[in-house]
Scaffold this motif. Sequence first.
Motif, PDB file in Angstrom:
ATOM      1  N   VAL A  54       8.616  54.643 -34.128  1.00  0.00           N
ATOM      2  CA  VAL A  54       9.071  54.119 -32.841  1.00  0.00           C
ATOM      3  C   VAL A  54       9.667  52.733 -33.093  1.00  0.00           C
ATOM      4  N   VAL A  55      10.781  52.457 -32.441  1.00  0.00           N
ATOM      5  CA  VAL A  55      11.415  51.148 -32.548  1.00  0.00           C
ATOM      6  C   VAL A  55      11.397  50.495 -31.173  1.00  0.00           C
ATOM      7  N   LEU A  56      10.881  49.278 -31.141  1.00  0.00           N
ATOM      8  CA  LEU A  56      10.898  48.461 -29.936  1.00  0.00           C
ATOM      9  C   LEU A  56      11.897  47.333 -30.137  1.00  0.00           C
ATOM     10  N   VAL A  57      12.614  46.994 -29.094  1.00  0.00           N
ATOM     11  CA  VAL A  57      13.493  45.822 -29.114  1.00  0.00           C
ATOM     12  C   VAL A  57      12.975  44.887 -28.039  1.00  0.00           C
ATOM     13  N   ASP A  63      13.941  53.457 -29.463  1.00  0.00           N
ATOM     14  CA  ASP A  63      14.161  54.742 -30.130  1.00  0.00           C
ATOM     15  C   ASP A  63      12.852  55.286 -30.654  1.00  0.00           C
ATOM     16  N   PHE A  64      12.862  56.572 -30.978  1.00  0.00           N
ATOM     17  CA  PHE A  64      11.746  57.167 -31.708  1.00  0.00           C
ATOM     18  C   PHE A  64      12.275  58.317 -32.554  1.00  0.00           C
ATOM     19  N   ARG A  71      23.492  52.399 -32.386  1.00  0.00           N
ATOM     20  CA  ARG A  71      22.836  52.145 -31.109  1.00  0.00           C
ATOM     21  C   ARG A  71      21.946  50.896 -31.197  1.00  0.00           C
ATOM     22  N   LEU A  72      21.230  50.761 -32.322  1.00  0.00           N
ATOM     23  CA  LEU A  72      20.378  49.584 -32.511  1.00  0.00           C
ATOM     24  C   LEU A  72      21.233  48.329 -32.606  1.00  0.00           C
ATOM     25  N   ARG A  73      22.331  48.397 -33.340  1.00  0.00           N
ATOM     26  CA  ARG A  73      23.216  47.245 -33.478  1.00  0.00           C
ATOM     27  C   ARG A  73      23.752  46.808 -32.111  1.00  0.00           C
TER      28      ARG A  73
END
Length: 78
Positions: A54-57, A63-64, A71-73
């Motif tokens: 899982v990615v938290l910003v 995302d997961f 998308r992250l950029r």
Amino acid sequence: MRKVTLIGKPGCHLCEVARDVVARVCEETAAEWEERDINKDEELYRKYWEQIPVVLVDGEQHDFWRVDPERLRRALVG
């Protein structure tokens, strides 16, 4: 400064791939990032165990399973 948190666990192939993506994108965008082990945090385990990695910003789920670098950029540069 934006902060990315990668939640995963040792031995997870998708987590290794996500780590590479997160590290590369954060380096490109000068964002700070950290990695958290789901096995060492009961709350994270309860919340995310079926979704890792899982990615938290900035503390919000981004995302997961698979991390899309573009998308992250975009999330990090505004």
